[in-house]
Design an enzyme around this catalytic site. Structure first.
Site, PDB file in Angstrom:
ATOM      1  N   PRO A  81      -1.251   3.835   3.755  1.00 16.29           N
ATOM      2  CA  PRO A  81      -2.437   3.898   2.897  1.00 16.29           C
ATOM      3  C   PRO A  81      -3.439   2.774   3.150  1.00 16.29           C
ATOM      4  O   PRO A  81      -4.652   2.981   3.022  1.00 16.29           O
ATOM      5  CB  PRO A  81      -1.854   3.836   1.484  1.00 16.29           C
ATOM      6  N   TYR A  82      -2.964   1.585   3.482  1.00 17.67           N
ATOM      7  CA  TYR A  82      -3.901   0.505   3.791  1.00 17.67           C
ATOM      8  C   TYR A  82      -4.831   0.906   4.935  1.00 17.67           C
ATOM      9  O   TYR A  82      -6.065   0.808   4.820  1.00 17.67           O
ATOM     10  CB  TYR A  82      -3.152  -0.782   4.157  1.00 17.67           C
ATOM     11  N   GLY A  83      -4.250   1.363   6.043  1.00 17.93           N
ATOM     12  CA  GLY A  83      -5.073   1.790   7.171  1.00 17.93           C
ATOM     13  C   GLY A  83      -5.987   2.954   6.815  1.00 17.93           C
ATOM     14  O   GLY A  83      -7.135   3.033   7.278  1.00 17.93           O
ATOM     15  N   SER A 120       0.826  -1.217   0.000  1.00 18.72           N
ATOM     16  CA  SER A 120       0.000   0.000   0.000  1.00 18.72           C
ATOM     17  C   SER A 120       0.856   1.262   0.000  1.00 18.72           C
ATOM     18  O   SER A 120       0.462   2.282  -0.576  1.00 18.72           O
ATOM     19  CB  SER A 120      -0.948   0.003   1.202  1.00 18.72           C
ATOM     20  N   THR A 130      -7.339   3.529   3.875  1.00 19.14           N
ATOM     21  CA  THR A 130      -8.479   3.050   3.094  1.00 19.14           C
ATOM     22  C   THR A 130      -9.509   2.368   3.987  1.00 19.14           C
ATOM     23  O   THR A 130     -10.717   2.456   3.726  1.00 19.14           O
ATOM     24  CB  THR A 130      -8.039   2.073   1.990  1.00 19.14           C
TER      25      THR A 130
END
Length: 331
Positions: free
Chosen positions: A140-142, A82, A144
């Site tokens: 970015p994963y968190g 991510s 999203t």
């Protein structure tokens, strides 16, 4: 009515399918098979191959199977990826969710469960992470996942859909060897891989402010993840419009990375061979992330049933089934 389970051919998704079917809930699986495996699913479970970016395909599927509930598990979930590919993660995880919600609204869906993550909290400086702990994702994963929670809540409020966001902590174990995690991205399979290759497991940082210097995490059995989804799904249908839940799924008990590796050595029979070597810390790894599981027990009457030893033992059985020729412990 039926439940549509996106990502239902994945590691967690197949366990959710299993739990809901055992409870007598009809399910349909929607999966692009980018990481899922259709062989995890019973032959009589309806399966539709597709991407959540295709709202028209989702609408047709919901209408064909009279879908009234969604369990949304499909997502990209590798933190490092991510960081390298943020736009890809926002497209798959956020735009895909928007398409799914659009189709859900048009199709009269009554309940929507969203697979979230402890990654929404970032690096919380608390003993136990509760649902009202401030969210400050650090990748970015968190991001999203947090944006997904906002979108699900807003859509539910606007369109009369009962909603829930399920924040997972560190998932491990398997219900049966055939449903085991086939990826090597989490601690337990990473250690298995090293040991069966004859190499030492690696701990990323042994100088944290914890009892043994390694990170402390809340490990939760995937069967418990699945039973929490079942409890939430039934609650949403029972309580109806206006319901919105945000709950942690964890055991509320911290286990250090070193403790987990020691346990793996004991359960697998590798013993002293499992002694880890230390590497540099990974950027963004908090010292301690352990769930408060009070809210989910209060709201849903749910508690984790499996301990860490059961997680390791079941995961090891699955690993051995998939790698019959891998090196085994001496003696």
């Amino acid at each position: 009515m039926a439940w549509l389970i996106t990502g239902g051919a994945g590691f967690i998704g197949a366990h959710v399918v299993r739990a809901m079917r055992e409870a007598g809930e009809p399910v349909v699986v929607f999966d692009d098979l980018s990481t899922g495996d259709r062989s995890r699913l019973p032959a009589d479970v309806p399966f539709v191959r597709g991407t959540t970016l295709d709202a028209d395909h989702l609408r047709r599927t919901m209408q064909e199977f009279s879908v009234r509930g969604i369990v949304h598990l499909a997502a990209k979930k590798q933190v490092a990826e991510s960081v390298a590919r943020p736009l890809y993660y926002y497209r798959e995880n956020v735009q895909g969710l928007q398409s799914l919600l659009d189709a859900s609204v048009d199709s009269g869906v009554r309940a929507f469960l969203f697979s979230s993550s402890a990654a929404v909290y970032g690096m919380p400086d608390v003993e136990l992470v509760a649902e009202d702990t401030p969210c400050a994702p650090i990748n970015p994963y968190g991001e999203t996942k947090l944006a997904g929670e906002w979108m699900v809540r807003a859509a539910g409020c606007a369109h009369g859909i009962a909603t829930a966001s399920m924040r997972y902590f560190n998932v491990a174990g398997t219900a049966t060897p055939g449903l085991a995690d086939t990826g090597v991205f989490n601690l337990v399979p990473m250690v298995f891989e090293k040991l069966t290759e004859g190499a030492a497991p690696v701990v990323f940082g042994d100088d944290y402010d914890t009892a043994d210097g390694t990170c402390v995490r809340d490990f939760i059995h995937v069967e418990d993840i699945a039973s929490a989804h079942l409890a939430a799904a039934l609650a949403l249908m029972d309580r109806g419009p206006g319901t919105d839940l945000t709950v942690n799924i964890g055991r509320g008990e911290g286990v250090s990375v070193r403790e987990m590796i020691d346990l793996i050595g004991e359960v697998t029979g590798y013993g002293p061979e499992a002694a880890p070597v230390a590497a540099a810390r990974r950027a963004g790894d908090p010292a301690r992330v352990v769930a408060s599981a009070d809210r989910i027990h209060r709201e849903l009457g749910w508690s984790a049933r499996h301990d860490v030893r059961e997680m390791v033992a079941s995961a090891w059985e699955g690993w051995c089934r998939r790698h019959p020729h891998a090196r085994r412990p001496a003696g």
